[in-house]
Motif scaffolding. Structure first.
Motif, PDB file in Angstrom:
ATOM      1  N   ASP A  12       0.821  -1.206   0.000  1.00 39.43           N
ATOM      2  CA  ASP A  12       0.000   0.000   0.000  1.00 39.43           C
ATOM      3  C   ASP A  12       0.861   1.265   0.000  1.00 39.43           C
ATOM      4  O   ASP A  12       0.518   2.253  -0.656  1.00 39.43           O
ATOM      5  CB  ASP A  12      -0.932  -0.001   1.210  1.00 39.43           C
ATOM      6  CG  ASP A  12      -1.966  -1.124   1.146  1.00 39.43           C
ATOM      7  OD1 ASP A  12      -2.160  -1.689   0.050  1.00 39.43           O
ATOM      8  OD2 ASP A  12      -2.554  -1.446   2.202  1.00 39.43           O
ATOM      9  N   GLN A  13       1.982   1.213   0.710  1.00 43.14           N
ATOM     10  CA  GLN A  13       2.888   2.355   0.704  1.00 43.14           C
ATOM     11  C   GLN A  13       3.451   2.584  -0.694  1.00 43.14           C
ATOM     12  O   GLN A  13       3.540   3.726  -1.168  1.00 43.14           O
ATOM     13  CB  GLN A  13       4.032   2.120   1.701  1.00 43.14           C
ATOM     14  CG  GLN A  13       5.062   3.232   1.772  1.00 43.14           C
ATOM     15  CD  GLN A  13       4.515   4.495   2.400  1.00 43.14           C
ATOM     16  OE1 GLN A  13       3.726   5.223   1.790  1.00 43.14           O
ATOM     17  NE2 GLN A  13       4.907   4.768   3.633  1.00 43.14           N
ATOM     18  N   GLU A  39       1.886   6.458  -7.110  1.00 45.06           N
ATOM     19  CA  GLU A  39       0.793   7.211  -7.733  1.00 45.06           C
ATOM     20  C   GLU A  39       0.912   8.707  -7.437  1.00 45.06           C
ATOM     21  O   GLU A  39       0.605   9.541  -8.296  1.00 45.06           O
ATOM     22  CB  GLU A  39      -0.550   6.672  -7.250  1.00 45.06           C
ATOM     23  CG  GLU A  39      -0.904   5.320  -7.858  1.00 45.06           C
ATOM     24  CD  GLU A  39      -2.304   4.852  -7.528  1.00 45.06           C
ATOM     25  OE1 GLU A  39      -2.849   4.034  -8.292  1.00 45.06           O
ATOM     26  OE2 GLU A  39      -2.844   5.299  -6.478  1.00 45.06           O
ATOM     27  N   ALA A  40       1.391   9.059  -6.230  1.00 42.85           N
ATOM     28  CA  ALA A  40       1.578  10.476  -5.889  1.00 42.85           C
ATOM     29  C   ALA A  40       2.628  11.125  -6.778  1.00 42.85           C
ATOM     30  O   ALA A  40       2.591  12.343  -7.008  1.00 42.85           O
ATOM     31  CB  ALA A  40       1.970  10.614  -4.424  1.00 42.85           C
ATOM     32  N   ARG A  71       9.131   4.624   1.539  1.00 46.29           N
ATOM     33  CA  ARG A  71       8.639   5.769   0.767  1.00 46.29           C
ATOM     34  C   ARG A  71       9.799   6.568   0.196  1.00 46.29           C
ATOM     35  O   ARG A  71       9.806   6.918  -0.992  1.00 46.29           O
ATOM     36  CB  ARG A  71       7.755   6.654   1.646  1.00 46.29           C
ATOM     37  CG  ARG A  71       7.322   7.952   0.935  1.00 46.29           C
ATOM     38  CD  ARG A  71       6.241   8.685   1.726  1.00 46.29           C
ATOM     39  NE  ARG A  71       6.670   9.038   3.064  1.00 46.29           N
ATOM     40  CZ  ARG A  71       7.406  10.106   3.372  1.00 46.29           C
ATOM     41  NH1 ARG A  71       7.840  10.921   2.408  1.00 46.29           N
ATOM     42  NH2 ARG A  71       7.741  10.357   4.628  1.00 46.29           N
ATOM     43  N   LEU A 128       2.052   1.732  -3.536  1.00 49.55           N
ATOM     44  CA  LEU A 128       0.973   2.224  -4.390  1.00 49.55           C
ATOM     45  C   LEU A 128       0.750   3.717  -4.177  1.00 49.55           C
ATOM     46  O   LEU A 128       0.686   4.494  -5.140  1.00 49.55           O
ATOM     47  CB  LEU A 128      -0.300   1.438  -4.096  1.00 49.55           C
ATOM     48  CG  LEU A 128      -1.537   1.776  -4.922  1.00 49.55           C
ATOM     49  CD1 LEU A 128      -1.296   1.532  -6.404  1.00 49.55           C
ATOM     50  CD2 LEU A 128      -2.737   0.974  -4.430  1.00 49.55           C
ATOM     51  N   ARG A 129       0.667   4.140  -2.906  1.00 47.72           N
ATOM     52  CA  ARG A 129       0.453   5.562  -2.605  1.00 47.72           C
ATOM     53  C   ARG A 129       1.605   6.418  -3.118  1.00 47.72           C
ATOM     54  O   ARG A 129       1.398   7.469  -3.739  1.00 47.72           O
ATOM     55  CB  ARG A 129       0.307   5.768  -1.097  1.00 47.72           C
ATOM     56  CG  ARG A 129      -1.001   5.312  -0.493  1.00 47.72           C
ATOM     57  CD  ARG A 129      -1.147   5.843   0.924  1.00 47.72           C
ATOM     58  NE  ARG A 129      -0.051   5.441   1.784  1.00 47.72           N
ATOM     59  CZ  ARG A 129      -0.056   4.329   2.522  1.00 47.72           C
ATOM     60  NH1 ARG A 129      -1.083   3.490   2.482  1.00 47.72           N
ATOM     61  NH2 ARG A 129       0.982   4.039   3.299  1.00 47.72           N
ATOM     62  N   THR A 130       2.816   5.994  -2.827  1.00 47.04           N
ATOM     63  CA  THR A 130       3.990   6.792  -3.168  1.00 47.04           C
ATOM     64  C   THR A 130       4.151   6.941  -4.671  1.00 47.04           C
ATOM     65  O   THR A 130       4.385   8.045  -5.189  1.00 47.04           O
ATOM     66  CB  THR A 130       5.256   6.147  -2.565  1.00 47.04           C
ATOM     67  OG1 THR A 130       5.110   6.038  -1.150  1.00 47.04           O
ATOM     68  CG2 THR A 130       6.496   6.967  -2.890  1.00 47.04           C
TER      69      THR A 130
END
Length: 233
Positions: free
Chosen positions: A21-22, A28-29, A205, A24-26
């Motif tokens: 999940d980290q 995509e950001a 991250r 994916l978030r990082t």
């Protein structure tokens, strides 16, 4: 950049899932396109078999790699393999995200490798290492394990972690042409504090924010060998 995360952990609330999940978030950001293959959630079939082909070149004797090559051309290869292969070919960066099981990958991830790294596309003949079918792409392994960091290294009880990861780093990813980045490792995760786990997530991250600048591990290049694959010089 297109990124494929292949995630292999049976527990959705695991720290390995938190790393997924980290990532994916990082990513995509940062504006990257990301797809996730969650193998347990997909109920991925890890068994390479004759059932992977709707028709066969040789119905009497299964040579799996040969049938892979022909199956892709004839569109007789199983739909789940074709879907994952399409994701793999789309990706500029592959992240394999998994816990260490018995000095290796979970069986479900090994089965993804066996079925999706298709002969004739990903490798074959002298199409390996820097001449592999997936050359020009990058790969990152992110792993969790129960052992402490001091248990891994020269002279340590388990030996160097990269020796343990050699089949995946060299024998798989580098072999098919990936530029293989240094693994990201979260140590001792079942036994550490929430704060320590959060520190691993922050470190991951930061690593992913700089992943485009990572230098790959050095592996053999075919130009270092003659036609019979003896070392030059």
């Amino acid at each position: 950049m297109n990124v494929l995360i292949v995630h292999a952990h049976p527990e959705p609330q695991s720290f390995t899932a938190a790393l997924r999940d980290q990532a994916l978030r990082t990513l995509e950001a940062q504006g990257h396109q990301v797809q996730v293959s969650d193998l347990y959630a997909m109920q991925w079939n890890p068994v390479a078999s004759a059932a992977d082909f709707s028709s066969r070149e040789n119905p009497d004797y299964l040579v799996y790699a040969l049938e892979q090559r022909l199956g892709v051309k004839s569109q007789s290869i199983a739909a789940d393999i074709r879907q994952e292969l399409d994701k793999l070919l789309w990706a500029d960066l592959l992240i394999l995200n998994f816990p260490i099981f018995w000095f290796s990958t979970p069986a479900i991830l090994k089965g993804w490798i066996d079925r999706v790294l298709v002969s004739g596309i990903c490798y074959g003949g002298k199409r390996f290492y820097d001449q592999g079918g997936l050359s020009g792409k990058k790969a990152l392994v992110s792993v969790t394990l129960g052992g402490r960091e001091h248990m891994f290294g020269e002279g340590a009880i388990h030996g160097p972690l990269n020796d343990m990861l050699r089949p995946i780093l060299r024998g798989t990813l580098a072999y098919v042409g990936f530029e293989v980045l240094e693994p990201f490792v979260a140590w001792h995760v079942p036994y550490i504090s929430d704060q320590a786990r959060e520190e691993f997530l922050v470190a991951y991250r930061h690593r992913l924010e700089q992943v485009a600048d990572d230098l790959p591990i050095e592996f053999p290049r075919l130009s270092q060998f003659d036609e019979a694959l003896y070392p030059l010089g």
